[in-house]
Design a protein around this motif. Structure first.
Motif, PDB file in Angstrom:
ATOM      1  N   HIS A  11     -33.412 -19.167  48.156  1.00  0.00           N
ATOM      2  CA  HIS A  11     -33.460 -18.341  49.375  1.00  0.00           C
ATOM      3  C   HIS A  11     -34.367 -18.384  50.613  1.00  0.00           C
ATOM      4  O   HIS A  11     -34.384 -17.803  51.549  1.00  0.00           O
ATOM      5  CB  HIS A  11     -33.363 -16.875  48.981  1.00  0.00           C
ATOM      6  CG  HIS A  11     -32.141 -16.308  48.191  1.00  0.00           C
ATOM      7  ND1 HIS A  11     -31.150 -16.558  48.286  1.00  0.00           N
ATOM      8  CD2 HIS A  11     -32.274 -15.505  46.950  1.00  0.00           C
ATOM      9  CE1 HIS A  11     -30.215 -16.105  47.343  1.00  0.00           C
ATOM     10  NE2 HIS A  11     -30.795 -15.508  46.673  1.00  0.00           N
ATOM     11  N   SER A  12     -35.250 -19.479  50.147  1.00  0.00           N
ATOM     12  CA  SER A  12     -36.531 -19.675  50.989  1.00  0.00           C
ATOM     13  C   SER A  12     -36.208 -19.844  52.574  1.00  0.00           C
ATOM     14  O   SER A  12     -36.540 -19.413  53.442  1.00  0.00           O
ATOM     15  CB  SER A  12     -37.640 -20.533  50.784  1.00  0.00           C
ATOM     16  OG  SER A  12     -37.962 -20.524  49.424  1.00  0.00           O
ATOM     17  N   GLY A  13     -35.157 -20.817  52.472  1.00  0.00           N
ATOM     18  CA  GLY A  13     -34.699 -21.130  54.136  1.00  0.00           C
ATOM     19  C   GLY A  13     -33.947 -20.026  54.675  1.00  0.00           C
ATOM     20  O   GLY A  13     -34.343 -19.808  56.019  1.00  0.00           O
ATOM     21  N   LYS A  14     -33.317 -19.271  53.904  1.00  0.00           N
ATOM     22  CA  LYS A  14     -32.477 -18.057  54.574  1.00  0.00           C
ATOM     23  C   LYS A  14     -33.391 -17.162  55.290  1.00  0.00           C
ATOM     24  O   LYS A  14     -33.448 -16.354  56.105  1.00  0.00           O
ATOM     25  CB  LYS A  14     -31.439 -17.556  53.683  1.00  0.00           C
ATOM     26  CG  LYS A  14     -30.130 -18.383  53.657  1.00  0.00           C
ATOM     27  CD  LYS A  14     -29.444 -17.717  52.493  1.00  0.00           C
ATOM     28  CE  LYS A  14     -29.696 -18.581  51.176  1.00  0.00           C
ATOM     29  NZ  LYS A  14     -28.885 -18.060  50.052  1.00  0.00           N
ATOM     30  N   ILE A  15     -34.450 -16.727  54.449  1.00  0.00           N
ATOM     31  CA  ILE A  15     -35.581 -15.785  54.729  1.00  0.00           C
ATOM     32  C   ILE A  15     -36.453 -16.333  55.607  1.00  0.00           C
ATOM     33  O   ILE A  15     -36.898 -15.525  56.593  1.00  0.00           O
ATOM     34  CB  ILE A  15     -36.313 -15.455  53.191  1.00  0.00           C
ATOM     35  CG1 ILE A  15     -35.530 -14.666  52.230  1.00  0.00           C
ATOM     36  CG2 ILE A  15     -37.554 -14.564  53.489  1.00  0.00           C
ATOM     37  CD1 ILE A  15     -35.943 -14.726  51.051  1.00  0.00           C
ATOM     38  N   ILE A  16     -36.795 -17.492  55.624  1.00  0.00           N
ATOM     39  CA  ILE A  16     -37.538 -18.034  56.964  1.00  0.00           C
ATOM     40  C   ILE A  16     -36.868 -17.967  58.215  1.00  0.00           C
ATOM     41  O   ILE A  16     -37.363 -17.631  59.178  1.00  0.00           O
ATOM     42  CB  ILE A  16     -37.945 -19.640  56.497  1.00  0.00           C
ATOM     43  CG1 ILE A  16     -39.071 -19.492  55.551  1.00  0.00           C
ATOM     44  CG2 ILE A  16     -38.904 -20.285  57.775  1.00  0.00           C
ATOM     45  CD1 ILE A  16     -39.273 -20.797  54.671  1.00  0.00           C
ATOM     46  N   ASP A  17     -35.415 -18.368  58.163  1.00  0.00           N
ATOM     47  CA  ASP A  17     -34.751 -18.065  59.390  1.00  0.00           C
ATOM     48  C   ASP A  17     -34.492 -16.797  60.089  1.00  0.00           C
ATOM     49  O   ASP A  17     -34.883 -16.419  60.997  1.00  0.00           O
ATOM     50  CB  ASP A  17     -33.395 -18.479  58.810  1.00  0.00           C
ATOM     51  CG  ASP A  17     -32.609 -19.381  59.751  1.00  0.00           C
ATOM     52  OD1 ASP A  17     -33.290 -20.041  60.673  1.00  0.00           O
ATOM     53  OD2 ASP A  17     -31.413 -19.663  59.787  1.00  0.00           O
TER      54      ASP A  17
END
Ligand code: CMP
Length: 132
Positions: A11-17
């Protein structure tokens, strides 16, 4: 910090987005893994709490993403944006409502004051790792 279970779940990418879309500017970021000692130090304020051992084991159990974020009113706005510690109480649209699994495995950590934000940023980053 994006916590271990959220990183492991991809989920890192989605959260950073979502963090960027909410108006926070990333000043520093790293993928890292905390040792038990470092996790214990980070959460030292909770040392007397019954969940401290569980918290330290969990936070040192896998990679995390640490970030230093900038925004007007960043601490209060970030806490509102991530939602309540317990995902069952987190508002719709918040990070924890979407990604947290429980009160312990709650996807992200946010500093609770400007003073602690400065301490926590210094815990994760050297001055040379923070962009001007
Ligand atoms: P965080 O915002 O990182 O600050 C302290 C952390 O302790 C919190 O998020 C949770 O992950 C954890 N925590 C707080 N309350 C409990 C609880 N009752 N049981 C387990 N973990 C908890």
């Amino acid at each position: 910090m994006i916590k271990p279970e959220a990183v492991a779940a991809g989920h890192s990418g989605k959260i950073i987005d979502m963090i960027i879309a909410a108006g926070f500017k990333i000043k520093a970021m790293k993928l890292t893994k905390l040792s038990k000692e470092r996790a214990g130090e980070f959460y030292e304020v909770h040392k007397e709490r019954p969940f401290y051992g569980e918290l330290v084991a969990y936070m040192s159990g896998g990679p995390i993403v640490a970030m230093a974020l900038e925004k007007d009113n960043a601490v209060a706005d970030f806490r509102k944006f991530i939602g309540a510690t317990d995902p069952a109480e987190a508002a719709e649209g918040t990070i924890r409502k979407r990604f947290a699994k429980s009160k312990g495995e709650n996807a992200v950590h946010g500093s609770d004051s400007d003073e602690n934000a400065a301490i926590e940023i210094a815990f994760h980053f050297a001055d040379s790792e923070i962009v001007g």
